[in-house]
Write a protein that holds these residues in place. Structure first.
Motif, PDB file in Angstrom:
ATOM      1  N   THR A  83      34.363  46.379   0.334  1.00 25.70           N
ATOM      2  CA  THR A  83      35.106  47.190   1.298  1.00 25.70           C
ATOM      3  C   THR A  83      35.161  46.545   2.676  1.00 25.70           C
ATOM      4  OG1 THR A  83      33.177  48.501   2.006  1.00 25.70           O
ATOM      5  CG2 THR A  83      34.435  49.324   0.108  1.00 25.70           C
ATOM      6  N   ARG A  84      34.366  45.503   2.876  1.00 28.20           N
ATOM      7  CA  ARG A  84      34.230  44.927   4.219  1.00 28.20           C
ATOM      8  C   ARG A  84      35.008  43.635   4.432  1.00 28.20           C
ATOM      9  NH1 ARG A  84      33.334  48.143   7.644  1.00 28.20           N
ATOM     10  NH2 ARG A  84      32.208  46.667   8.995  1.00 28.20           N
ATOM     11  N   HIS A  85      35.341  42.922   3.351  1.00 26.81           N
ATOM     12  CA  HIS A  85      35.964  41.603   3.496  1.00 26.81           C
ATOM     13  C   HIS A  85      37.020  41.405   2.418  1.00 26.81           C
ATOM     14  CE1 HIS A  85      32.648  40.683   6.215  1.00 26.81           C
ATOM     15  NE2 HIS A  85      31.820  41.081   5.270  1.00 26.81           N
ATOM     16  N   SER A  86      38.010  40.592   2.720  1.00 29.82           N
ATOM     17  CA  SER A  86      39.080  40.294   1.775  1.00 29.82           C
ATOM     18  C   SER A  86      38.575  39.401   0.648  1.00 29.82           C
ATOM     19  CB  SER A  86      40.238  39.599   2.497  1.00 29.82           C
ATOM     20  OG  SER A  86      39.841  38.282   2.888  1.00 29.82           O
ATOM     21  N   TRP A  87      39.349  39.382  -0.451  1.00 31.54           N
ATOM     22  CA  TRP A  87      39.010  38.488  -1.560  1.00 31.54           C
ATOM     23  C   TRP A  87      39.072  37.024  -1.114  1.00 31.54           C
ATOM     24  CZ3 TRP A  87      36.381  38.093  -5.663  1.00 31.54           C
ATOM     25  CH2 TRP A  87      36.599  37.053  -6.575  1.00 31.54           C
ATOM     26  N   ARG A  88      40.001  36.694  -0.243  1.00 29.35           N
ATOM     27  CA  ARG A  88      40.096  35.304   0.232  1.00 29.35           C
ATOM     28  C   ARG A  88      38.806  34.862   0.904  1.00 29.35           C
ATOM     29  NH1 ARG A  88      45.233  33.338   3.703  1.00 29.35           N
ATOM     30  NH2 ARG A  88      46.163  33.689   1.650  1.00 29.35           N
ATOM     31  N   ARG A  89      38.185  35.774   1.667  1.00 35.85           N
ATOM     32  CA  ARG A  89      36.919  35.435   2.318  1.00 35.85           C
ATOM     33  C   ARG A  89      35.768  35.361   1.321  1.00 35.85           C
ATOM     34  NH1 ARG A  89      36.129  36.578   7.723  1.00 35.85           N
ATOM     35  NH2 ARG A  89      34.190  35.384   7.437  1.00 35.85           N
ATOM     36  N   LEU A  90      35.780  36.254   0.317  1.00 36.08           N
ATOM     37  CA  LEU A  90      34.631  36.370  -0.578  1.00 36.08           C
ATOM     38  C   LEU A  90      34.691  35.436  -1.780  1.00 36.08           C
ATOM     39  CD1 LEU A  90      34.282  40.263  -0.569  1.00 36.08           C
ATOM     40  CD2 LEU A  90      32.778  38.615   0.568  1.00 36.08           C
ATOM     41  N   ALA A  91      35.882  35.075  -2.221  1.00 33.77           N
ATOM     42  CA  ALA A  91      36.019  34.295  -3.459  1.00 33.77           C
ATOM     43  C   ALA A  91      35.194  33.012  -3.475  1.00 33.77           C
ATOM     44  CB  ALA A  91      37.486  33.980  -3.725  1.00 33.77           C
ATOM     45  N   PRO A  92      35.162  32.216  -2.398  1.00 33.83           N
ATOM     46  CA  PRO A  92      34.372  30.978  -2.442  1.00 33.83           C
ATOM     47  C   PRO A  92      32.867  31.216  -2.380  1.00 33.83           C
ATOM     48  CG  PRO A  92      36.041  30.919  -0.691  1.00 33.83           C
ATOM     49  CD  PRO A  92      35.908  32.338  -1.138  1.00 33.83           C
ATOM     50  N   LEU A  93      32.443  32.445  -2.093  1.00 31.70           N
ATOM     51  CA  LEU A  93      31.034  32.715  -1.824  1.00 31.70           C
ATOM     52  C   LEU A  93      30.305  33.369  -2.988  1.00 31.70           C
ATOM     53  CD1 LEU A  93      31.578  34.257   1.744  1.00 31.70           C
ATOM     54  CD2 LEU A  93      30.968  31.882   1.204  1.00 31.70           C
ATOM     55  N   LEU A  94      31.039  33.998  -3.890  1.00 27.89           N
ATOM     56  CA  LEU A  94      30.419  34.779  -4.958  1.00 27.89           C
ATOM     57  C   LEU A  94      30.340  33.968  -6.244  1.00 27.89           C
ATOM     58  CD1 LEU A  94      32.155  38.223  -4.354  1.00 27.89           C
ATOM     59  CD2 LEU A  94      29.763  37.665  -3.913  1.00 27.89           C
ATOM     60  N   GLY A  95      29.142  33.881  -6.815  1.00 29.24           N
ATOM     61  CA  GLY A  95      28.946  33.106  -8.023  1.00 29.24           C
ATOM     62  C   GLY A  95      28.922  33.914  -9.299  1.00 29.24           C
ATOM     63  N   PRO A  96      28.060  34.949  -9.415  1.00 27.64           N
ATOM     64  CA  PRO A  96      27.896  35.651 -10.701  1.00 27.64           C
ATOM     65  C   PRO A  96      29.206  36.259 -11.193  1.00 27.64           C
ATOM     66  CG  PRO A  96      26.168  36.254  -9.136  1.00 27.64           C
ATOM     67  CD  PRO A  96      27.175  35.482  -8.369  1.00 27.64           C
ATOM     68  N   PRO A  97      29.676  35.894 -12.380  1.00 26.57           N
ATOM     69  CA  PRO A  97      30.971  36.408 -12.877  1.00 26.57           C
ATOM     70  C   PRO A  97      31.091  37.933 -12.882  1.00 26.57           C
ATOM     71  CG  PRO A  97      30.253  34.565 -14.217  1.00 26.57           C
ATOM     72  CD  PRO A  97      29.105  34.886 -13.306  1.00 26.57           C
ATOM     73  N   PRO A  98      30.050  38.698 -13.300  1.00 30.44           N
ATOM     74  CA  PRO A  98      30.236  40.162 -13.284  1.00 30.44           C
ATOM     75  C   PRO A  98      30.485  40.705 -11.879  1.00 30.44           C
ATOM     76  CG  PRO A  98      28.356  39.560 -14.648  1.00 30.44           C
ATOM     77  CD  PRO A  98      28.747  38.338 -13.902  1.00 30.44           C
ATOM     78  N   VAL A  99      29.787  40.156 -10.894  1.00 30.93           N
ATOM     79  CA  VAL A  99      29.974  40.615  -9.520  1.00 30.93           C
ATOM     80  C   VAL A  99      31.348  40.198  -9.013  1.00 30.93           C
ATOM     81  CG1 VAL A  99      29.153  40.352  -7.148  1.00 30.93           C
ATOM     82  CG2 VAL A  99      27.514  40.691  -9.009  1.00 30.93           C
ATOM     83  N   ARG A 100      31.749  38.968  -9.288  1.00 32.82           N
ATOM     84  CA  ARG A 100      33.078  38.510  -8.866  1.00 32.82           C
ATOM     85  C   ARG A 100      34.161  39.439  -9.426  1.00 32.82           C
ATOM     86  NH1 ARG A 100      34.053  33.493  -6.851  1.00 32.82           N
ATOM     87  NH2 ARG A 100      36.171  33.515  -7.714  1.00 32.82           N
ATOM     88  N   ARG A 101      34.038  39.785 -10.702  1.00 30.87           N
ATOM     89  CA  ARG A 101      35.053  40.623 -11.327  1.00 30.87           C
ATOM     90  C   ARG A 101      35.154  41.988 -10.657  1.00 30.87           C
ATOM     91  NH1 ARG A 101      34.952  43.675 -17.167  1.00 30.87           N
ATOM     92  NH2 ARG A 101      37.213  43.855 -17.440  1.00 30.87           N
ATOM     93  N   LEU A 102      34.017  42.596 -10.375  1.00 33.17           N
ATOM     94  CA  LEU A 102      34.031  43.941  -9.800  1.00 33.17           C
ATOM     95  C   LEU A 102      34.508  43.922  -8.347  1.00 33.17           C
ATOM     96  CD1 LEU A 102      30.731  45.238 -11.406  1.00 33.17           C
ATOM     97  CD2 LEU A 102      33.070  45.912 -11.999  1.00 33.17           C
ATOM     98  N   VAL A 103      34.130  42.901  -7.592  1.00 35.47           N
ATOM     99  CA  VAL A 103      34.633  42.771  -6.221  1.00 35.47           C
ATOM    100  C   VAL A 103      36.146  42.578  -6.255  1.00 35.47           C
ATOM    101  CG1 VAL A 103      34.645  41.286  -4.175  1.00 35.47           C
ATOM    102  CG2 VAL A 103      32.471  41.942  -5.222  1.00 35.47           C
TER     103      VAL A 103
END
Length: 314
Positions: A83-103
């Motif tokens: 809810t705090r940041h766009s996918w563009r900001r978060l995509a390079p930072l998140l590793g675990p696939p389940p978390v990436r999918r839900l974000v």
């Protein structure tokens, strides 16, 4: 009651001492698990820069220190972060696939355009809301509104929301139960407080299995109008986010079409023909759902009914 530890954590957040707060989170999670670490995790996910907040899910802190999709406080930590940041900001930072999918799915719920730069969903759940999802779903109520120091707000779960448009209905004899269908099992798994039944017949035939007495105050509504309540019911605990609720409902719809994964054209055609019957009950107070969904093409109808206590995060 605000404890000394709560004040200490909030002070660190107010002073933007995020690295210290992350260290406290990791030590608490490794020592005691999700519950003990949750308040610090919420503060980090809500307020820290994305480069540091995303490290909540990074295993570089050692065994047992990384959050996963089950970590929550007022809501899942990944949902707070989304809810705090766009996918563009978060995509390079998140590793675990389940978390990436839900974000990723949370950002879709919040209206972000994900047509470019987002990986496709493993089950075929679309990353863009369908027109019938948007029609009955206020963007402001799709995801919990998180508060900086902890807690969250969410729209009240009530289906039907009131008696306007409803009228007296004499229910028929209960329809013949149909057992063993995947769609029924998936619906029942969405919310343990819901009774779920499938029958061969119409929506009122299914409702008659669960509604008290033979006469109710009820009526029909479009599936898109009922859908937000179903997603909310499927994400009605702090451990479950709206993205998980939406994915669960798309699984149900796929199963109603006879598929294991989502075929967008099949689901679109299903939703267009579904007939939804809802009713109220004398015992309804604040949080309840009463709905029967009928597919005229198969002659099957599913009814679900129940009420739940007010959750702690509201």
């Amino acid at each position: 009651m605000i404890t000394y530890e709560d004040r200490r954590l909030r002070t660190l957040a107010d002073q933007e001492r995020w690295t210290e707060l992350l260290g406290l989170y990791r030590r608490a999670r490794a020592a005691g698990g999700v519950t003990e670490a949750a308040p610090a995790g919420h503060l980090l996910a809500y307020g820290a820069p994305p480069e540091l907040a995303a490290r909540l899910f990074d295993p570089d802190g050692g065994p047992g220190t990384a959050a996963d999709e089950a970590d929550h406080d007022a809501g899942p930590l990944w949902e707070v972060l989304a809810t705090r940041h766009s996918w563009r900001r978060l995509a390079p930072l998140l590793g675990p696939p389940p978390v990436r999918r839900l974000v990723l799915h949370t950002r879709a719920l919040l209206g972000e355009d994900l047509r470019h730069g987002a990986e496709p969903d493993e089950e075929g759940v679309p990353l863009e809301l369908a027109p019938w999802e948007i029609a009955g779903w206020d963007e402001r109520s799709r995801v919990r509104e998180y508060l900086r120091t902890g807690g969250a707000r969410r729209a009240l779960l009530a289906l039907p929301a009131g008696r306007e448009g409803l009228g007296p209905v004499e229910l028929p004899e209960p329809g013949e139960p149909v057992r063993g269908l995947a769609a029924t099992r998936l619906l029942a798994a969405c919310a343990p407080w819901l009774q779920v039944v499938c029958v061969r017949g119409s929506g009122p035939d299914a409702a008659a299995q669960l509604a008290p007495g033979g006469r109710v105050t009820g009526g029909y509504l479009p599936f898109g109008q009922a859908y937000p309540g179903l997603v909310q019911a499927a994400s009605d605990t702090p451990a479950v986010g709206s993205a998980q609720g939406r994915i669960a409902l798309w699984r149900v719809l796929a199963a109603m079409t006879g598929e294991r994964t989502v075929d967008l054209r099949e689901v679109t055609a299903l939703v267009a023909r579904l007939r939804c019957f809802t009713w109220s009950e004398p015992t309804d107070e604040l949080r309840y759902l009463h709905l029967a969904v009928e597919d005229p093409a198969t002659g099957l109808a599913w009814a679900m009914s129940g009420c739940t206590p007010e959750p702690s995060y509201v």
